[in-house]
Design a protein around this motif. Structure first.
Motif, PDB file in Angstrom:
ATOM      1  N   HIS A 242       0.664  -1.236   0.143  1.00  0.00           N
ATOM      2  CA  HIS A 242       0.213  -0.015   0.121  1.00  0.00           C
ATOM      3  C   HIS A 242       1.109   1.162  -0.089  1.00  0.00           C
ATOM      4  O   HIS A 242       2.170   1.279   0.212  1.00  0.00           O
ATOM      5  CB  HIS A 242      -1.096   0.149   1.153  1.00  0.00           C
ATOM      6  CG  HIS A 242      -0.100   0.326   2.443  1.00  0.00           C
ATOM      7  ND1 HIS A 242       0.502  -0.979   3.129  1.00  0.00           N
ATOM      8  CD2 HIS A 242       0.234   1.162   3.149  1.00  0.00           C
ATOM      9  CE1 HIS A 242       1.276  -0.594   4.381  1.00  0.00           C
ATOM     10  NE2 HIS A 242       0.951   0.670   4.303  1.00  0.00           N
TER      11      HIS A 242
ATOM     12  N   ASP B 148       1.150   5.167   1.962  1.00  0.00           N
ATOM     13  CA  ASP B 148       0.536   5.675   3.028  1.00  0.00           C
ATOM     14  C   ASP B 148      -0.051   6.886   2.864  1.00  0.00           C
ATOM     15  O   ASP B 148       0.026   7.630   1.567  1.00  0.00           O
ATOM     16  CB  ASP B 148       1.775   6.025   4.107  1.00  0.00           C
ATOM     17  CG  ASP B 148       1.962   4.965   5.132  1.00  0.00           C
ATOM     18  OD1 ASP B 148       1.378   3.634   4.844  1.00  0.00           O
ATOM     19  OD2 ASP B 148       2.688   5.218   6.163  1.00  0.00           O
TER      20      ASP B 148
ATOM     21  N   HIS C 220       4.501  -0.160   0.315  1.00  0.00           N
ATOM     22  CA  HIS C 220       5.282  -0.987   1.097  1.00  0.00           C
ATOM     23  C   HIS C 220       4.322  -1.961   1.574  1.00  0.00           C
ATOM     24  O   HIS C 220       2.820  -1.594   1.767  1.00  0.00           O
ATOM     25  CB  HIS C 220       5.965  -0.149   2.115  1.00  0.00           C
ATOM     26  CG  HIS C 220       5.305   0.866   2.744  1.00  0.00           C
ATOM     27  ND1 HIS C 220       4.742   1.974   2.281  1.00  0.00           N
ATOM     28  CD2 HIS C 220       4.501   0.684   3.852  1.00  0.00           C
ATOM     29  CE1 HIS C 220       4.037   2.649   3.213  1.00  0.00           C
ATOM     30  NE2 HIS C 220       3.874   1.836   4.210  1.00  0.00           N
TER      31      HIS C 220
HETATM   32 FE   LIG Z   1       2.027   2.108   5.734  1.00  0.00          FE
END
Ligand SMILES: [Fe+2]
Length: 314
Positions: free
Chosen positions: A156, A158, A289
């Motif tokens: 994903h 952030d 990540h």
């Molecule tokens: Fe994350």
């Protein structure tokens, strides 16, 4: 000069650190601060404790400047060069030796210095500071996958559900006990073999609703496409996380579902073991990540520090 002397000269860190490619993926740069750098940074910042850094934001820049000065003024340009180069845009920063003082305090200071050399951290609403510390244990009853040890946290970006830019993510290992597995997972967007399929899809630029569970302390929802912008070279920047997308119809639901499946089966994803005292920093829009699952152990404990922020200079 003998051959051995020549080798030593090449291996000796210039400016107090050295930089190498990560073995498994050459995009990731491994920066190792020498023990001398560690000691000098510890001594020159001992007048400030972590509380002072929390109370006075300008000290965070002062501590960053100290680290850069110890490295002959070369660390800041080097880190920014890596982060602004799309072909790299990530580094693992570690140090040789051990701090003489409290390692946890030292790690907060070092991560603060690094984040302020490349930009500025955003306020972390989950923790109420410019950084967050959180622990993964064997048992968990939280409301997202962040602290759940026995499953893989999917790839994903952030900052998908907040209305501020999240150009970079810094993840530092503060502590670990009885840890096996749980490696950080990374995939560069340009190494994702299905990128064109999803980027050239009719829904690639359509707004999606993104929300978050109560623990994140973000009361609003945001709307943006997965491929929300292009970089200066015209290449896609991404914002995707499977848990917090709120599709409003079947087409959106299936597009997002297939994207998640594709990312999770991508063979170019690689694992990075982050030892205590090391930090992984990545450009958040061209890297996704995640985290592999841990091997169950009743005494499992892993503490991470994270900072998420925006670039302040190109
Ligand atoms: Fe994350």
């Amino acid at each position: 000069m003998s051959a051995i002397e020549q080798i030593q000269q090449v291996a000796a860190p210039a400016n107090g650190y050295n930089v190498q490619d990560f073995a498994e993926n050459k995009r990731l740069q491994v920066i190792t601060l020498s023990e001398e750098t560690l000691t000098a940074f510890e001594q020159e910042t001992q007048q400030w404790d972590v509380q002072a850094l929390e109370y006075k934001p300008f000290l965070r820049f002062a501590i960053a400047d100290k680290l850069d000065a110890i490295c002959g003024g070369t660390l800041s340009p080097r880190l920014n060069q890596i982060m602004q180069n799309r072909d790299q845009a990530a580094f693992l920063l570690q140090y040789e030796g051990q701090p003489a003082s409290d390692q946890s305090e030292f790690n907060v200071k070092l991560s603060t210095a690094v984040s302020h050399l490349i930009g500025m951290p955003n306020f972390d609403s989950m923790y109420g500071k410019y950084y967050a510390r959180f622990t993964v244990r064997n048992e968990d009853n939280s409301d997202s996958y962040l602290r759940q040890a026995h499953r893989r946290m999917e790839l994903h970006n952030d900052g998908t559900y907040v209305d501020e830019r999240t150009d970079f993510v810094l993840m530092m290992k503060m502590d670990e006990k009885n840890m096996e597995g749980g490696e950080s997972l990374l995939l560069h967007v340009d190494d994702w073999q299905d990128l064109d399929k999803f980027y050239n899809h009719p829904l690639a630029k359509q707004d999606i609703v993104w929300g978050s569970p109560p623990s994140k302390q973000v009361a609003y929802k945001v709307e943006h496409p997965v491929f929300f912008e292009e970089d200066s070279q015209g290449k896609p920047h991404m914002l995707f996380i499977d848990q917090f997308a709120e599709p409003q119809n079947m087409r959106q639901g299936l597009y997002l579902h297939q994207m998640g499946e594709s990312l999770e089966s991508e063979e170019n994803c690689f694992g990075v073991r982050v030892p205590v005292g090391s930090m992984l920093v990545c450009q958040n829009h061209c890297w996704v990540h995640g985290r592999d699952k841990f091997v169950p152990h009743p005494g499992l404990e892993r503490e991470l520090l994270r900072q998420r922020g925006h670039f302040t200079k190109a």
